[in-house]
Design a protein around this motif. Structure first.
Motif, short mmCIF file in Angstrom:
data_model
loop_
_atom_site.label_atom_id
_atom_site.label_comp_id
_atom_site.label_asym_id
_atom_site.label_seq_id
_atom_site.Cartn_x
_atom_site.Cartn_y
_atom_site.Cartn_z
N PRO A 122 0.80 -1.23 0.00
CA PRO A 122 0.00 0.00 0.00
C PRO A 122 0.82 1.27 0.00
O PRO A 122 0.33 2.33 -0.36
CB PRO A 122 -0.82 -0.13 1.30
N ASN A 123 2.11 1.18 0.41
CA ASN A 123 2.93 2.38 0.54
C ASN A 123 4.35 2.07 0.06
O ASN A 123 5.08 1.33 0.71
CB ASN A 123 2.95 2.85 2.00
N PHE A 124 4.73 2.64 -1.07
CA PHE A 124 6.05 2.34 -1.63
C PHE A 124 7.18 2.95 -0.83
O PHE A 124 8.35 2.67 -1.07
CB PHE A 124 6.14 2.79 -3.10
N ARG A 125 6.86 3.80 0.16
CA ARG A 125 7.88 4.44 0.98
C ARG A 125 8.08 3.75 2.32
O ARG A 125 8.90 4.20 3.12
CB ARG A 125 7.49 5.90 1.26
N SER A 174 9.21 -0.41 -8.56
CA SER A 174 7.79 -0.73 -8.39
C SER A 174 6.94 -0.03 -9.43
O SER A 174 7.29 1.05 -9.92
CB SER A 174 7.32 -0.34 -6.99
N LEU A 175 5.81 -0.64 -9.74
CA LEU A 175 4.81 -0.05 -10.61
C LEU A 175 3.72 0.56 -9.75
O LEU A 175 3.39 0.02 -8.69
CB LEU A 175 4.22 -1.11 -11.54
N PRO A 176 3.12 1.65 -10.18
CA PRO A 176 2.14 2.33 -9.32
C PRO A 176 0.78 1.66 -9.33
O PRO A 176 0.36 1.07 -10.32
CB PRO A 176 2.05 3.72 -9.96
N GLY A 177 0.11 1.74 -8.18
CA GLY A 177 -1.32 1.47 -8.15
C GLY A 177 -1.97 2.79 -8.51
O GLY A 177 -2.10 3.67 -7.66
N SER A 178 -2.29 3.00 -9.77
CA SER A 178 -2.64 4.33 -10.25
C SER A 178 -4.06 4.71 -9.83
O SER A 178 -5.03 4.11 -10.28
CB SER A 178 -2.52 4.37 -11.78
N ARG A 179 -4.16 5.68 -8.96
CA ARG A 179 -5.44 6.12 -8.44
C ARG A 179 -5.55 7.64 -8.50
O ARG A 179 -4.60 8.34 -8.76
CB ARG A 179 -5.61 5.66 -6.99
N ASN A 354 0.06 5.79 -4.81
CA ASN A 354 0.83 5.45 -3.62
C ASN A 354 1.15 3.97 -3.54
O ASN A 354 2.22 3.57 -3.10
CB ASN A 354 0.07 5.88 -2.36
N GLY A 355 0.22 3.13 -3.96
CA GLY A 355 0.46 1.69 -3.92
C GLY A 355 1.58 1.28 -4.85
O GLY A 355 2.00 2.05 -5.73
N ALA A 356 2.08 0.06 -4.64
CA ALA A 356 3.24 -0.38 -5.42
C ALA A 356 3.17 -1.87 -5.71
O ALA A 356 2.83 -2.66 -4.83
CB ALA A 356 4.52 -0.06 -4.66
N PHE A 357 3.49 -2.24 -6.94
CA PHE A 357 3.63 -3.64 -7.33
C PHE A 357 5.10 -3.92 -7.57
O PHE A 357 5.74 -3.29 -8.41
CB PHE A 357 2.82 -3.94 -8.61
N LEU A 358 5.65 -4.86 -6.80
CA LEU A 358 7.07 -5.20 -6.91
C LEU A 358 7.20 -6.68 -7.25
O LEU A 358 6.38 -7.51 -6.83
CB LEU A 358 7.79 -4.93 -5.59
N ILE A 359 8.24 -7.01 -8.00
CA ILE A 359 8.47 -8.39 -8.43
C ILE A 359 9.68 -8.94 -7.70
O ILE A 359 10.77 -8.36 -7.76
CB ILE A 359 8.68 -8.46 -9.96
#
Length: 527
Positions: A122-125, A174-179, A354-359
């Motif tokens: 939920p928070n890339f930071r 990371s890729l954004p959870g675009s909102r 703010n969200g982040a998708f990481l592999i």
């Protein structure tokens, strides 16, 4: 090295002619999609996946994912999830984690090093996540994404600065959870205001006075003294903390004597807000259980007509109005306030992603390419529309050119259904209700469309400092305790201020503030 070259390198290393041929064919498809044709994998009109590695010519892509749960645990075999997986040619194996436990479970997961293939954070930071990234737990996606020519959706359908906000040491992990940047609203029961002839508050002082009248005035008419004023959870009122802070000017940059940028929660303006909340608590306006209230409890209180004010995403308004109406309050109406405080307008904007998708780095390189194809497809308008409205005739009908969720749609299409893909950015994506009529949504947009003009983005929503992460890891829990004690009157405000001053005087805190100041200046120089 571009995408095709990296794949070719992998294939040559495998030295398998058959795989080489298949890889070349796959690259041809991807190149066609990335060079002005249809968006990669956006799907044909019949709902089948087309183009890129998402093609149905390949076996479904199995994805192990960790993601937040914001509703009931979904049935992955229901109509929505069946359609999502069919269009993306995937088989999703998701560990759904309740939102209230998400940060705790995320920290435990990162500490265990038993990472899923894809982490939806939920928070890339979050400091623990940043530390894991820097320790090499996740793929650096920068060379994969290149100039984004192969990923037009990930390039064009996300919010401004989406990747700039999330770079770490100049790299994209990371890729954004675009909102939508317009997201949180400080809500109040407009029907209760009208019933007691209370004007709509336009300042924080008026808001406090209005809530006191509502708490004492039995607005639900049940004859009992049980109406709550402002509810929430987390440190103070969770999602509303930043909105109220904006009204005190606490989201604006504040510098110490050495020119360092002070962390928001330790900003003197934020302390002014704490003192204000202390007054609300003493007056019975702030819920007496604020410090222990969980999000699910707050939500239940608001949707059953027990509380006057709550700060959450604006798109909940219609669902919660309907819930209140079913619970014996037929005139229920929720509005989101625009209020002036001593330091600004009490509206906070998000960075919009703010969200982040990481592999995970344990994923083989060839599968990283396929996962990126999946996320590229998820950022298409078609998949975004599916995530918001489901299937026509199954989840929604069309009324006055407006998609409106039906009963099955409300059950299956929700916040949780938007947690497994990037999705295209929609300006009012967190404002409009998928179950609301066209007239309802137009009125809701008109209510908050000025937010992006008067609202403030917290710079610490994108600034990073390893030095600060180490400092805050030592003091955050104690700070939260001190906030609660200050608000409920267990310590004086002067004692609270002394605690804040102690942290701000630490040499390592001052060093971090210098790093924040440099990062802030560099970010805005690039604007």
């Amino acid at each position: 090295m571009n995408r095709g070259q990296k794949r070719l390198t992998w294939l040559l290393a495998a030295a398998l002619a058959l795989v080489l041929a298949a890889g070349c064919a796959g690259n041809a498809n991807n190149g066609a999609a990335g060079n002005g044709g249809n968006d990669t994998g956006n799907g044909a009109s019949d709902g089948t996946a087309t183009g890129g590695s998402g093609s149905n010519a390949e076996e479904p892509l199995e994805i192990q994912m960790f993601a937040g749960l914001y509703n009931e645990v979904p049935d992955m075999d229901n109509a929505f999830w069946t359609e999502w997986q069919a269009r993306t040619n995937t088989k999703l194996n998701v560990e759904w984690v309740p939102s209230g436990d998400l940060d705790t479970k995320l920290d435990l997961l990162l500490a265990s090093a038993e990472l899923p293939e894809v982490l939806a954070a939920p928070n890339f930071r979050r400091p623990t996540l940043v530390n894991a990234i820097k320790s090499g737990a996740f793929w650096d996606l920068t060379p994969f994404l290149g100039d984004f020519s192969a990923y037009p959706n990930l390039r064009d359908n996300v919010v401004d600065n989406a990747y700039k906000y999330r770079t770490i040491d100049g790299k994209i992990y990371s890729l954004p959870g675009s909102r939508s940047p317009i997201d949180i609203g400080i809500k109040i029961r407009k029907d209760w205001l009208d019933k007691l002839n209370i004007p709509v508050p336009t300042t924080l002082d008026e808001y406090e006075a209005a809530l006191k009248q509502l708490v004492e005035g039995d607005p639900d008419g049940n004859g009992q003294d049980d109406t709550l004023g402002l509810i929430g959870g987390g440190v103070i009122v969770s999602d509303g903390d930043e909105s109220f802070a904006a009204g005190f000017g606490a989201l604006d940059p504040a510098y110490n004597d050495e020119g360092g940028l002070i962390y928001t929660q330790l900003n003197p303006k934020y302390t002014e807000m704490i003192e204000w909340f202390r007054g609300l608590y003493a007056d019975g306006v702030l819920s007496q259980e604020f410090s222990v209230m969980k999000r699910t409890q707050s939500e239940e209180l608001y949707k059953t007509g027990r509380a006057a004010s709550y700060a959450r995403s604006i798109w909940w308004d219609k669902e919660w109005e309907d819930s209140n109406k079913k619970n014996g309050q037929p005139d229920a109406e929720i509005m989101n306030l625009t209020m002036e405080g001593p330091g600004g307008t009490a509206v906070a904007l998000t960075t919009g992603g703010n969200g982040a998708f990481l592999i995970s780095k344990k994923v083989p390189e060839e599968k990283v390419w396929r996962l990126l194809d999946y996320f590229e497809q998820s950022a298409s308008q078609e998949l975004t529309d599916l995530a918001y409205y489901g299937i026509e005739g199954v989840h929604h009908t069309v009324e006055d050119d407006q998609k409106v969720l039906n009963e099955q749609g409300v059950l299956e299409i929700n916040t949780t259904s938007k947690q497994v893909g990037v999705l295209a950015s929609l300006k009012y994506g967190k404002v409009v209700s998928a179950s609301g009529s066209k007239a309802y949504n137009e009125a809701k947009i008109a209510e908050v469309e000025h937010f992006d003009q008067v609202g403030t983005v917290n710079p610490f929503g994108y600034l990073m400092s390893d030095t600060w992460n180490n400092v805050w890891a030592r003091y955050e829990s104690e700070w939260k305790s001190m906030v609660t004690q200050a608000i409920v009157g267990q310590i004086t405000i002067d004692e609270y201020k002394a605690f804040i001053a102690k942290i701000n005087a630490l040499p390592e805190a001052k060093q971090a503030y210098q790093e924040f100041a440099e990062g802030y200046a560099a970010f805005h120089e690039q604007q």
